[in-house]
Design an enzyme around this catalytic site. Structure first.
Site, mmCIF file in Angstrom:
data_model
loop_
_atom_site.group_PDB
_atom_site.id
_atom_site.type_symbol
_atom_site.label_atom_id
_atom_site.label_comp_id
_atom_site.label_asym_id
_atom_site.label_seq_id
_atom_site.Cartn_x
_atom_site.Cartn_y
_atom_site.Cartn_z
ATOM 1 N N GLY A 153 0.853 -1.183 0.000
ATOM 2 C CA GLY A 153 0.000 0.000 0.000
ATOM 3 C C GLY A 153 0.892 1.237 0.000
ATOM 4 C CD GLU B 199 -1.294 -5.651 -1.335
ATOM 5 O OE1 GLU B 199 -0.700 -4.832 -0.638
ATOM 6 O OE2 GLU B 199 -2.440 -6.088 -1.074
ATOM 7 C CB VAL C 149 2.269 -12.395 5.139
ATOM 8 C CG1 VAL C 149 3.045 -12.854 6.370
ATOM 9 C CG2 VAL C 149 3.203 -11.801 4.091
ATOM 10 N NE ARG D 284 -1.438 5.635 10.492
ATOM 11 C CZ ARG D 284 -0.333 5.585 11.229
ATOM 12 N NH1 ARG D 284 0.717 4.913 10.801
ATOM 13 N NH2 ARG D 284 -0.262 6.205 12.378
ATOM 14 C CG HIS E 216 9.443 25.744 -23.082
ATOM 15 N ND1 HIS E 216 9.162 24.401 -23.207
ATOM 16 C CD2 HIS E 216 10.568 25.964 -23.811
ATOM 17 C CE1 HIS E 216 10.069 23.832 -23.987
ATOM 18 N NE2 HIS E 216 10.930 24.759 -24.375
HETATM 19 P P1 NAD Z 1 -2.999 0.413 3.067
HETATM 20 O O1 NAD Z 1 -4.318 -0.080 3.474
HETATM 21 O O2 NAD Z 1 -2.867 1.457 2.038
HETATM 22 O O3 NAD Z 1 -2.108 -0.844 2.571
HETATM 23 C C1 NAD Z 1 -1.940 -2.030 3.325
HETATM 24 C C2 NAD Z 1 -1.831 -3.205 2.365
HETATM 25 O O4 NAD Z 1 -1.486 -4.358 3.117
HETATM 26 C C3 NAD Z 1 -3.137 -3.521 1.627
HETATM 27 O O5 NAD Z 1 -2.921 -3.420 0.240
HETATM 28 C C4 NAD Z 1 -3.447 -4.954 2.065
HETATM 29 O O6 NAD Z 1 -3.987 -5.730 1.029
HETATM 30 C C5 NAD Z 1 -2.080 -5.485 2.479
HETATM 31 N N1 NAD Z 1 -2.126 -6.598 3.425
HETATM 32 C C6 NAD Z 1 -2.830 -6.654 4.591
HETATM 33 N N2 NAD Z 1 -2.620 -7.873 5.205
HETATM 34 C C7 NAD Z 1 -1.750 -8.568 4.406
HETATM 35 C C8 NAD Z 1 -1.121 -9.866 4.494
HETATM 36 N N3 NAD Z 1 -1.335 -10.694 5.505
HETATM 37 N N4 NAD Z 1 -0.276 -10.236 3.487
HETATM 38 C C9 NAD Z 1 -0.032 -9.406 2.441
HETATM 39 N N5 NAD Z 1 -0.599 -8.196 2.320
HETATM 40 C C10 NAD Z 1 -1.433 -7.767 3.288
HETATM 41 O O7 NAD Z 1 -2.276 0.833 4.429
HETATM 42 P P2 NAD Z 1 -0.995 1.741 4.672
HETATM 43 O O8 NAD Z 1 -0.115 1.747 3.497
HETATM 44 O O9 NAD Z 1 -0.428 1.262 5.969
HETATM 45 O O10 NAD Z 1 -1.611 3.178 4.867
HETATM 46 C C11 NAD Z 1 -2.589 3.391 5.897
HETATM 47 C C12 NAD Z 1 -3.261 4.736 5.741
HETATM 48 O O11 NAD Z 1 -2.330 5.782 5.941
HETATM 49 C C13 NAD Z 1 -3.875 4.922 4.368
HETATM 50 O O12 NAD Z 1 -5.104 5.581 4.508
HETATM 51 C C14 NAD Z 1 -2.889 5.812 3.673
HETATM 52 O O13 NAD Z 1 -3.498 6.637 2.703
HETATM 53 C C15 NAD Z 1 -2.329 6.632 4.827
HETATM 54 N N6 NAD Z 1 -0.970 7.028 4.489
HETATM 55 C C16 NAD Z 1 -0.847 8.089 3.648
HETATM 56 C C17 NAD Z 1 0.404 8.461 3.244
HETATM 57 C C18 NAD Z 1 0.522 9.613 2.292
HETATM 58 O O14 NAD Z 1 -0.361 10.437 2.235
HETATM 59 N N7 NAD Z 1 1.560 9.688 1.491
HETATM 60 C C19 NAD Z 1 1.540 7.767 3.672
HETATM 61 C C20 NAD Z 1 1.368 6.671 4.516
HETATM 62 C C21 NAD Z 1 0.088 6.309 4.912
#
Ligand code: NAD
Length: 479
Positions: free
Chosen positions: A194, A215, A249, A283, A456
């Protein structure tokens, strides 16, 4: 220090972006304000700014800048005639630099608090009822009760814990510890491709860790426009990231100085042996211990606080902002806007928030940023659209800076030409997206963008060109 607890017009629990912005706006509007926060840094010192500043995006973006600098010197400088020999990476110094940036920003927030005479209380806060908060000071002194006419809950979110991959923050680590590693692991696995997983992968793989993302979903990055996600997958793969999709996982355990990670995919069961494992699987809102049961605040089964479209909870005068509510994605800038919005409501001003033009950014390299609807969503809604795509390698600036990967995609309504979505993958996408946000905020059409003169050579010319591409009259790519 609290002089007279009963005097507060507004008390905010949480000094992350949502909470500190709200506190500052409340104080600007003449409200007697206090902000309660319990964060301490790894030296036990108090720092404002919450997760976002101390262990989230700001920390991550700072480390990524260091990793990019190293990567540019080792991989790109040569073709500029710059030969940086004998390069070494001092990871502890890199972490120290990140901590210095965080500390400086935390001090700035404290200075603004002091300027506005906000009472900044280093304690854990617990909502007792619509007018009272119990505060338990971090220094161990006796708890007390604060009273406020308005209470704003802004305690953010925390990583979800997996029972089958228990974090010890030594070998199996969470996203916070992943931004504080003092040694470069030779091999690194990340559960979850993610936003968080990809951002951490961008840092550590660039510094030389062999990085594997596991993933569970079959689709790569389901939130952005799928054309952008496919391009991201191609670019990151070419950079050497090993992204295994459909890989769930099921267990992870420390085994001597390694971690054994068991996962399943279409081909069956597999075990990976890596030096470190990062858990980046999402989260959850930080509502544990935030509310006394007798307060009767409505939460859903996942711990999110029920709010109406004005961030008002079921308790009069109590608001929940940022990651605590489900009004939009967990993004710092969404929290900041809600913080300001709520403060203005409390002060009796008419205020407004436009969630339709909320930008999203993924701080990878290249970056991914978007605003509005994806092509897939618009097609599902049967909205007639036209699409213009411009590859960034056709801009002189992208060639000059040697960052030619990516594209800008503009989607407009096929009949009235209104901008419906803008999607970018490319260098500085996080900055470029601001133009699209503003254009959509002002209800621009693609014609407006096509008629706007862009300097530009710049990357922002890509907007102009994508808008021209939508009419099939791009200048810098063959028709
Ligand atoms: P996410 O939900 O984006 O991604 C977590 C991923 O883990 C999912 O795709 C899920 O399928 C996978 N997953 C879960 N259990 C699993 C397993 N057992 N095996 C394999 N894959 C598994 O969560 P995140 O990346 O932790 O982000 C959380 C929140 O924080 C989101 O709302 C995100 O937008 C926010 N965030 C934003 C930013 C930013 O704005 N740049 C940065 C970090 C986080």
């Amino acid at each position: 220090m609290i002089k007279n607890p009963t005097q507060y017009d507004a008390v905010i629990i949480g000094a992350g972006p949502a909470g500190y912005s709200s506190a500052i706006r409340c104080a600007q509007l003449g409200l007697k304000t206090a902000c309660i926060d319990n964060w301490q840094n790894k030296n036990g010192q108090r720092v404002l700014g919450g997760t976002h500043l101390n262990s989230g995006c700001v920390a991550s973006v700072t480390l990524l800048e260091s990793a990019k600098l190293y990567h540019a010197l080792t991989h790109q400088a040569g073709k500029h005639g710059i030969h940086a020999n004998h390069m070494t990476v001092d990871i502890p110094q890199m972490i120290q630099h990140k901590d210095d940036v965080i500390d400086a920003l935390g001090v700035k927030i404290a200075e603004v608090f002091a300027h506005h005479q906000i009472d900044s209380i280093h304690a854990s806060g617990k909502l007792l009822n619509a007018k009272q908060i119990e505060i338990t000071p971090v220094d161990g002194s006796a708890p007390s009760v604060l009273e406020a006419k308005h209470i704003i809950l802004a305690t953010g979110s925390t990583p979800i814990k997996l029972p089958y991959a228990k974090v010890d923050n030594e070998f199996i680590i969470d996203c916070f510890a992943a931004l504080n590693m003092h040694n470069l692991p030779k091999s690194l696995a990340i559960i979850g491709a993610g936003v968080n997983g990809l951002e951490l992968a961008a840092i550590w793989s660039r510094l030389g860790a062999e990085t594997i993302l596991l993933e569970a979903q079959e689709n790569f990055l389901s939130l952005p426009d799928q054309q952008i996600s496919q391009e991201a997958y191609r670019i990151f793969s070419e950079q050497g990231l090993d992204m295994r999709l459909g890989a769930r996982v099921i267990s992870a355990k420390r085994n001597r100085n390694k971690v054994d990670v068991d996962y399943q995919d279409h081909d069956g069961a597999h075990t990976l042996k890596v030096d470190r494992l990062i858990v980046a699987t999402g989260r959850k809102p930080n509502t544990e211990n935030l509310v006394a049961a007798e307060a009767n605040l409505l939460l859903d089964e996942n711990g999110y606080i029920h709010v109406d479209e004005h961030c008002r909870t079921n308790l009069p005068g109590v608001y929940a902002i940022g990651d605590l509510n489900l009004l939009g994605p967990m993004l710092a800038h969404k929290g900041i806007e809600e913080g300001i919005y709520v403060a203005e409501q409390i002060a009796g001003q008419s205020s407004f928030i436009n969630y339709d033009t909320l930008p999203s950014v993924i701080y990878t390299e290249p970056e991914i940023a978007w605003v509005g609807q994806t092509e897939q969503a618009l097609k599902t809604m049967d909205i007639p659209i036209k699409v213009g795509v411009f590859p960034l390698n056709a801009t002189a600036r992208a060639q000059a800076i040697g960052q030619t990967e990516g594209m800008i995609k503009i989607i407009a309504h096929a009949e009235n030409d209104a901008l419906l979505g803008v999607h970018i993958i490319g260098a500085h996408a996080s900055e470029l997206i601001a133009e699209a946000v503003l254009a959509m905020e002002f209800s621009a059409s693609s014609e407006d963008l096509a008629r706007t003169i862009h300097a530009h050579p710049t990357l922002s010319e890509g907007f102009h060109e994508a808008a021209l591409a939508l009419k099939k009259i791009s200048v810098h790519v063959p028709l």
